[in-house]
Design a protein around this motif. Structure first.
Motif, PDB file in Angstrom:
ATOM      1  N   ASP A   1     -71.463  13.142  84.698  1.00 28.70           N
ATOM      2  CA  ASP A   1     -71.405  13.883  83.449  1.00 28.70           C
ATOM      3  C   ASP A   1     -70.301  14.931  83.601  1.00 28.70           C
ATOM      4  O   ASP A   1     -70.387  15.811  84.466  1.00 28.70           O
ATOM      5  CB  ASP A   1     -72.770  14.535  83.202  1.00 28.70           C
ATOM      6  N   LEU A   2     -69.262  14.822  82.788  1.00 28.08           N
ATOM      7  CA  LEU A   2     -68.111  15.709  82.923  1.00 28.08           C
ATOM      8  C   LEU A   2     -68.505  17.174  82.733  1.00 28.08           C
ATOM      9  O   LEU A   2     -68.017  18.042  83.458  1.00 28.08           O
ATOM     10  CB  LEU A   2     -67.002  15.314  81.945  1.00 28.08           C
ATOM     11  N   GLY A   3     -69.377  17.451  81.786  1.00 31.84           N
ATOM     12  CA  GLY A   3     -69.810  18.832  81.564  1.00 31.84           C
ATOM     13  C   GLY A   3     -70.479  19.422  82.801  1.00 31.84           C
ATOM     14  O   GLY A   3     -70.211  20.566  83.192  1.00 31.84           O
ATOM     15  N   LYS A   4     -71.345  18.633  83.447  1.00 31.88           N
ATOM     16  CA  LYS A   4     -72.020  19.101  84.669  1.00 31.88           C
ATOM     17  C   LYS A   4     -71.034  19.251  85.816  1.00 31.88           C
ATOM     18  O   LYS A   4     -71.130  20.176  86.618  1.00 31.88           O
ATOM     19  CB  LYS A   4     -73.146  18.144  85.045  1.00 31.88           C
ATOM     20  N   LEU A   5     -70.070  18.333  85.895  1.00 35.72           N
ATOM     21  CA  LEU A   5     -69.049  18.424  86.932  1.00 35.72           C
ATOM     22  C   LEU A   5     -68.255  19.715  86.791  1.00 35.72           C
ATOM     23  O   LEU A   5     -68.015  20.434  87.766  1.00 35.72           O
ATOM     24  CB  LEU A   5     -68.110  17.211  86.855  1.00 35.72           C
ATOM     25  N   VAL A   6     -67.865  20.041  85.574  1.00 36.12           N
ATOM     26  CA  VAL A   6     -67.105  21.267  85.322  1.00 36.12           C
ATOM     27  C   VAL A   6     -67.961  22.486  85.667  1.00 36.12           C
ATOM     28  O   VAL A   6     -67.473  23.444  86.290  1.00 36.12           O
ATOM     29  CB  VAL A   6     -66.602  21.323  83.864  1.00 36.12           C
ATOM     30  N   ASP A   7     -69.238  22.458  85.289  1.00 34.67           N
ATOM     31  CA  ASP A   7     -70.121  23.580  85.603  1.00 34.67           C
ATOM     32  C   ASP A   7     -70.234  23.803  87.108  1.00 34.67           C
ATOM     33  O   ASP A   7     -70.274  24.939  87.576  1.00 34.67           O
ATOM     34  CB  ASP A   7     -71.521  23.351  85.025  1.00 34.67           C
TER      35      ASP A   7
ATOM     36  N   TYR B   1     -54.740  18.191  88.272  1.00 35.20           N
ATOM     37  CA  TYR B   1     -54.449  16.771  88.072  1.00 35.20           C
ATOM     38  C   TYR B   1     -55.708  15.966  87.755  1.00 35.20           C
ATOM     39  O   TYR B   1     -55.658  15.001  86.996  1.00 35.20           O
ATOM     40  CB  TYR B   1     -53.704  16.200  89.286  1.00 35.20           C
ATOM     41  N   GLU B   2     -56.839  16.380  88.306  1.00 33.89           N
ATOM     42  CA  GLU B   2     -58.105  15.724  87.965  1.00 33.89           C
ATOM     43  C   GLU B   2     -58.447  15.992  86.499  1.00 33.89           C
ATOM     44  O   GLU B   2     -58.808  15.077  85.750  1.00 33.89           O
ATOM     45  CB  GLU B   2     -59.231  16.235  88.872  1.00 33.89           C
ATOM     46  N   ALA B   3     -58.311  17.243  86.082  1.00 28.38           N
ATOM     47  CA  ALA B   3     -58.575  17.599  84.683  1.00 28.38           C
ATOM     48  C   ALA B   3     -57.630  16.846  83.756  1.00 28.38           C
ATOM     49  O   ALA B   3     -58.040  16.367  82.686  1.00 28.38           O
ATOM     50  CB  ALA B   3     -58.422  19.109  84.484  1.00 28.38           C
ATOM     51  N   LEU B   4     -56.387  16.701  84.163  1.00 27.49           N
ATOM     52  CA  LEU B   4     -55.407  15.987  83.351  1.00 27.49           C
ATOM     53  C   LEU B   4     -55.818  14.526  83.156  1.00 27.49           C
ATOM     54  O   LEU B   4     -55.677  13.977  82.061  1.00 27.49           O
ATOM     55  CB  LEU B   4     -54.025  16.072  84.004  1.00 27.49           C
ATOM     56  N   GLN B   5     -56.355  13.891  84.198  1.00 30.32           N
ATOM     57  CA  GLN B   5     -56.811  12.497  84.067  1.00 30.32           C
ATOM     58  C   GLN B   5     -57.950  12.382  83.053  1.00 30.32           C
ATOM     59  O   GLN B   5     -57.971  11.458  82.240  1.00 30.32           O
ATOM     60  CB  GLN B   5     -57.252  11.936  85.426  1.00 30.32           C
ATOM     61  N   TYR B   6     -58.894  13.309  83.091  1.00 32.22           N
ATOM     62  CA  TYR B   6     -60.003  13.288  82.126  1.00 32.22           C
ATOM     63  C   TYR B   6     -59.478  13.489  80.711  1.00 32.22           C
ATOM     64  O   TYR B   6     -59.926  12.811  79.772  1.00 32.22           O
ATOM     65  CB  TYR B   6     -61.049  14.357  82.459  1.00 32.22           C
ATOM     66  N   LEU B   7     -58.546  14.403  80.554  1.00 31.59           N
ATOM     67  CA  LEU B   7     -57.970  14.651  79.229  1.00 31.59           C
ATOM     68  C   LEU B   7     -57.206  13.432  78.721  1.00 31.59           C
ATOM     69  O   LEU B   7     -57.294  13.086  77.536  1.00 31.59           O
ATOM     70  CB  LEU B   7     -57.052  15.877  79.259  1.00 31.59           C
TER      71      LEU B   7
END
Length: 124
Positions: free
Chosen positions: A87-93, A101-107
């Motif tokens: 879950d991306l939200g939980k990962l960010v939390d 670069y990881e955030a860029l891939q998700y975006l």
């Protein structure tokens, strides 16, 4: 009872479900349940089924596929592709801030999916 649930269903019960890779003919799907408190609002219910119909027509690697919509008693639902993963939200939390670069891939993945559905005439 509204929300998103996981269920194991028979591909026979859901004719739009693609052939299962499981030998027993079962597939894991996510179920979106229409909120019972909104049953009196026909326009919301119509939009719920329209969403299910559109999802069934989408074919893109970054957009969840819809399989079937229906009603059992007073429970309206649509079954959609279950995507295992984090879950991306939980990962960010947990790990905020994400590596650039990881955030860029998700975006990029989200933008590709949104671009596809926008090209189909849908605004999300």
């Amino acid at each position: 009872m509204s929300g998103l649930y996981l269920a194991e269903v028979s591909s026979v019960a859901l004719p739009r479900l693609p052939p299962s890779t499981h030998e027993d003919g079962q597939a894991l799907v996510a179920l979106k349940i229409f909120p019972s408190k909104l049953l009196g609002n026909r326009s919301y219910l119509d939009r719920f089924y329209l969403e299910a119909q559109m999802m069934a027509e989408f074919d893109h690697r970054h957009v969840v596929r819809g399989y079937h919509a229906g009603c059992l008693g007073d429970v309206h639902f649509h079954a959609m592709e279950f995507i295992a993963g984090r879950d991306l939200g939980k990962l960010v939390d947990r790990t905020s801030p994400l590596d650039f670069y990881e955030a860029l891939q998700y975006l990029r993945q989200a933008a590709a999916g949104l671009d596809y559905i926008h090209g189909q005439g849908v605004v999300h």
